[in-house]
Design a protein around this motif. Structure first.
Motif, PDB file in Angstrom:
ATOM      1  N   VAL A 274       0.835  -1.204   0.000  1.00  0.00           N
ATOM      2  CA  VAL A 274       0.000   0.000   0.000  1.00  0.00           C
ATOM      3  C   VAL A 274       0.870   1.254   0.000  1.00  0.00           C
ATOM      4  N   THR A 275       1.843   1.306   0.906  1.00  0.00           N
ATOM      5  CA  THR A 275       2.739   2.463   0.994  1.00  0.00           C
ATOM      6  C   THR A 275       3.547   2.625  -0.291  1.00  0.00           C
ATOM      7  N   LYS A 276       4.020   1.513  -0.835  1.00  0.00           N
ATOM      8  CA  LYS A 276       4.814   1.543  -2.064  1.00  0.00           C
ATOM      9  C   LYS A 276       4.011   2.123  -3.228  1.00  0.00           C
ATOM     10  N   GLN A 277       2.748   1.696  -3.358  1.00  0.00           N
ATOM     11  CA  GLN A 277       1.919   2.177  -4.448  1.00  0.00           C
ATOM     12  C   GLN A 277       1.580   3.662  -4.290  1.00  0.00           C
ATOM     13  N   ARG A 278       1.371   4.109  -3.073  1.00  0.00           N
ATOM     14  CA  ARG A 278       1.081   5.530  -2.853  1.00  0.00           C
ATOM     15  C   ARG A 278       2.296   6.390  -3.166  1.00  0.00           C
ATOM     16  N   TRP A 279       3.483   5.890  -2.844  1.00  0.00           N
ATOM     17  CA  TRP A 279       4.723   6.594  -3.172  1.00  0.00           C
ATOM     18  C   TRP A 279       4.882   6.695  -4.700  1.00  0.00           C
ATOM     19  N   LEU A 280       4.606   5.601  -5.376  1.00  0.00           N
ATOM     20  CA  LEU A 280       4.677   5.586  -6.837  1.00  0.00           C
ATOM     21  C   LEU A 280       3.645   6.539  -7.432  1.00  0.00           C
ATOM     22  N   ARG A 281       2.440   6.527  -6.898  1.00  0.00           N
ATOM     23  CA  ARG A 281       1.366   7.367  -7.433  1.00  0.00           C
ATOM     24  C   ARG A 281       1.695   8.847  -7.243  1.00  0.00           C
ATOM     25  N   LEU A 282       2.283   9.201  -6.118  1.00  0.00           N
ATOM     26  CA  LEU A 282       2.640  10.605  -5.881  1.00  0.00           C
ATOM     27  C   LEU A 282       3.622  11.095  -6.928  1.00  0.00           C
ATOM     28  N   GLN A 283       4.631  10.308  -7.229  1.00  0.00           N
ATOM     29  CA  GLN A 283       5.617  10.708  -8.232  1.00  0.00           C
ATOM     30  C   GLN A 283       4.989  10.786  -9.621  1.00  0.00           C
ATOM     31  N   THR A 284       4.050   9.873  -9.897  1.00  0.00           N
ATOM     32  CA  THR A 284       3.364   9.893 -11.188  1.00  0.00           C
ATOM     33  C   THR A 284       2.520  11.147 -11.328  1.00  0.00           C
ATOM     34  N   LEU A 285       1.805  11.502 -10.266  1.00  0.00           N
ATOM     35  CA  LEU A 285       0.961  12.696 -10.298  1.00  0.00           C
ATOM     36  C   LEU A 285       1.791  13.966 -10.492  1.00  0.00           C
ATOM     37  N   LEU A 286       2.982  13.981  -9.911  1.00  0.00           N
ATOM     38  CA  LEU A 286       3.848  15.157 -10.006  1.00  0.00           C
ATOM     39  C   LEU A 286       4.741  15.118 -11.242  1.00  0.00           C
ATOM     40  N   GLU A 287       4.622  14.054 -12.016  1.00  0.00           N
ATOM     41  CA  GLU A 287       5.333  13.920 -13.291  1.00  0.00           C
ATOM     42  C   GLU A 287       6.850  14.035 -13.123  1.00  0.00           C
ATOM     43  N   VAL A 288       7.373  13.232 -12.202  1.00  0.00           N
ATOM     44  CA  VAL A 288       8.822  13.170 -12.005  1.00  0.00           C
ATOM     45  C   VAL A 288       9.279  11.733 -12.245  1.00  0.00           C
ATOM     46  N   PRO A 289      10.537  11.546 -12.589  1.00  0.00           N
ATOM     47  CA  PRO A 289      11.048  10.185 -12.739  1.00  0.00           C
ATOM     48  C   PRO A 289      10.881   9.410 -11.436  1.00  0.00           C
ATOM     49  N   VAL A 290      10.504   8.160 -11.541  1.00  0.00           N
ATOM     50  CA  VAL A 290      10.200   7.364 -10.354  1.00  0.00           C
ATOM     51  C   VAL A 290      11.476   6.910  -9.648  1.00  0.00           C
ATOM     52  N   VAL A 291      11.530   7.210  -8.355  1.00  0.00           N
ATOM     53  CA  VAL A 291      12.549   6.655  -7.474  1.00  0.00           C
ATOM     54  C   VAL A 291      11.871   5.558  -6.674  1.00  0.00           C
ATOM     55  N   GLU A 292      12.289   4.325  -6.878  1.00  0.00           N
ATOM     56  CA  GLU A 292      11.624   3.188  -6.251  1.00  0.00           C
ATOM     57  C   GLU A 292      11.732   3.249  -4.730  1.00  0.00           C
ATOM     58  N   ALA A 293      10.712   2.757  -4.057  1.00  0.00           N
ATOM     59  CA  ALA A 293      10.706   2.731  -2.596  1.00  0.00           C
ATOM     60  C   ALA A 293      11.883   1.937  -2.057  1.00  0.00           C
ATOM     61  N   SER A 294      12.286   0.907  -2.782  1.00  0.00           N
ATOM     62  CA  SER A 294      13.403   0.064  -2.335  1.00  0.00           C
ATOM     63  C   SER A 294      14.714   0.844  -2.241  1.00  0.00           C
ATOM     64  N   ALA A 295      14.822   1.964  -2.996  1.00  0.00           N
ATOM     65  CA  ALA A 295      16.047   2.766  -2.960  1.00  0.00           C
ATOM     66  C   ALA A 295      16.220   3.466  -1.613  1.00  0.00           C
ATOM     67  N   LEU A 296      15.140   3.615  -0.852  1.00  0.00           N
ATOM     68  CA  LEU A 296      15.200   4.285   0.444  1.00  0.00           C
ATOM     69  C   LEU A 296      15.240   3.304   1.600  1.00  0.00           C
ATOM     70  N   GLN A 297      15.038   2.032   1.325  1.00  0.00           N
ATOM     71  CA  GLN A 297      14.964   1.036   2.396  1.00  0.00           C
ATOM     72  C   GLN A 297      16.251   0.996   3.202  1.00  0.00           C
ATOM     73  N   GLY A 298      16.116   1.128   4.532  1.00  0.00           N
ATOM     74  CA  GLY A 298      17.252   1.018   5.433  1.00  0.00           C
ATOM     75  C   GLY A 298      18.141   2.235   5.522  1.00  0.00           C
ATOM     76  N   LEU A 299      17.829   3.285   4.785  1.00  0.00           N
ATOM     77  CA  LEU A 299      18.667   4.486   4.834  1.00  0.00           C
ATOM     78  C   LEU A 299      18.498   5.221   6.158  1.00  0.00           C
ATOM     79  N   SER A 300      19.571   5.905   6.574  1.00  0.00           N
ATOM     80  CA  SER A 300      19.525   6.766   7.743  1.00  0.00           C
ATOM     81  C   SER A 300      19.487   8.210   7.252  1.00  0.00           C
TER      82      SER A 300
END
Length: 284
Positions: A118-144
């Protein structure tokens, strides 16, 4: 011989006087620069003090109008709609109060385990709505990440991506949920099955004091049958941003102050302040 000595003496006197004039001129110039620098410092100090006054007004307003942390926080309530009357000589102070829980909470992506669908799809949808290249949720996993600006270090995040996304994202506690009572049409448009047109309708029909519960929202007639997941949604907030715009003549200053409310004691705590350059619209 005597006339020659007198001529040398005269030249010497003239040279000494010229040197004295040069030194005096240099001292006067340094003095003017010092005065100008002091005047600029005093001017900046005045701008900052006025910005602090605007912040203090907003903090008092939040404390007075959001007394019970158990009640819903909504965009139609008095804390979000009032503006201070702060006209000053040759300028003014404008104050905005924003519920940061109305933004997408990036901390939900910084988990050590894979992000939920659910969170992943909402993150994807936000980037789609704002018309920016998609940064996958997995790219942020575990980051500090301690500040939202650190996202600029991620692969695929350029200046355009960050400029478009920044107004819609925040770095809050991991338990923070999207406040459906203050979220914009853009963020409501990230929910399952909600079209941009439907999101605008939801915004226009949203009760002034907000929905009492997420269930009241998801079971409203406009959303029945869409299958909106309640995960990640809420009706409360304890994270707010006060933005103070100060103008004196041609000078501008913008102060952003992030506050958090303690749910047990109800007290407000200042998390950070940022003095920023005025937005483009302010300097035009």
């Amino acid at each position: 011989m005597r006339k020659g000595q007198q001529g040398i003496a005269l030249i010497t006197v003239l040279l000494v006087m010229s040197l004295a004039l040069l030194i005096t001129a240099g001292m006067l110039r340094s003095h003017r620069l010092a005065l100008h620098s002091s005047a600029q410092q005093l001017h900046q100090l005045q701008l900052r003090q006025l910005a602090f006054a605007g912040e203090a007004w907003a903090r008092q307003r939040l404390s007075a109008l959001l007394v019970d942390p158990k009640l819903a926080v909504a965009a139609g309530q008095a804390w979000a709609t009032g503006q201070p009357e702060m006209l000053i000589d040759n300028g003014q102070i404008d104050v905005e109060i924003e519920d940061l829980a109305a933004r997408f909470n990036v901390s939900a992506l910084l988990t050590q385990v894979p992000v939920g669908a659910v969170t992943k799809q909402r993150w994807l949808r936000l980037q789609t709505l704002l018309e920016v290249p998609v940064v996958e949720a997995s790219a942020l996993q575990g980051l500090s990440v301690s500040d939202i600006s650190q996202l600029r270090l991620l692969p695929g995040v350029d200046a355009v991506w960050f400029a478009r996304m920044q107004p819609w994202i925040a770095l809050l506690s991991k338990e923070a949920t999207l406040n459906i009572n203050t979220a914009s049409a853009t963020l409501l448009g990230t929910l399952e099955g909600v079209t941009p047109g439907m999101a605008r309708r939801l915004l226009s029909e949203r009760p002034l004091n907000g929905f009492a519960s997420v269930q009241d929202f998801t079971f409203s007639p406009a959303l029945m049958g869409l299958g909106i997941q309640e995960a990640g949604l809420g009706t409360h907030s304890r994270w707010f941003r006060i933005t103070t715009h100060v103008r004196i003549g041609q000078s501008r200053l913008r102060l952003e102050s992030d506050l958090t409310r303690d749910l047990k004691t109800g007290t407000w705590h200042l998390q950070q302040r940022r003095f920023l350059a005025p937005a483009h619209s302010e300097s035009s």
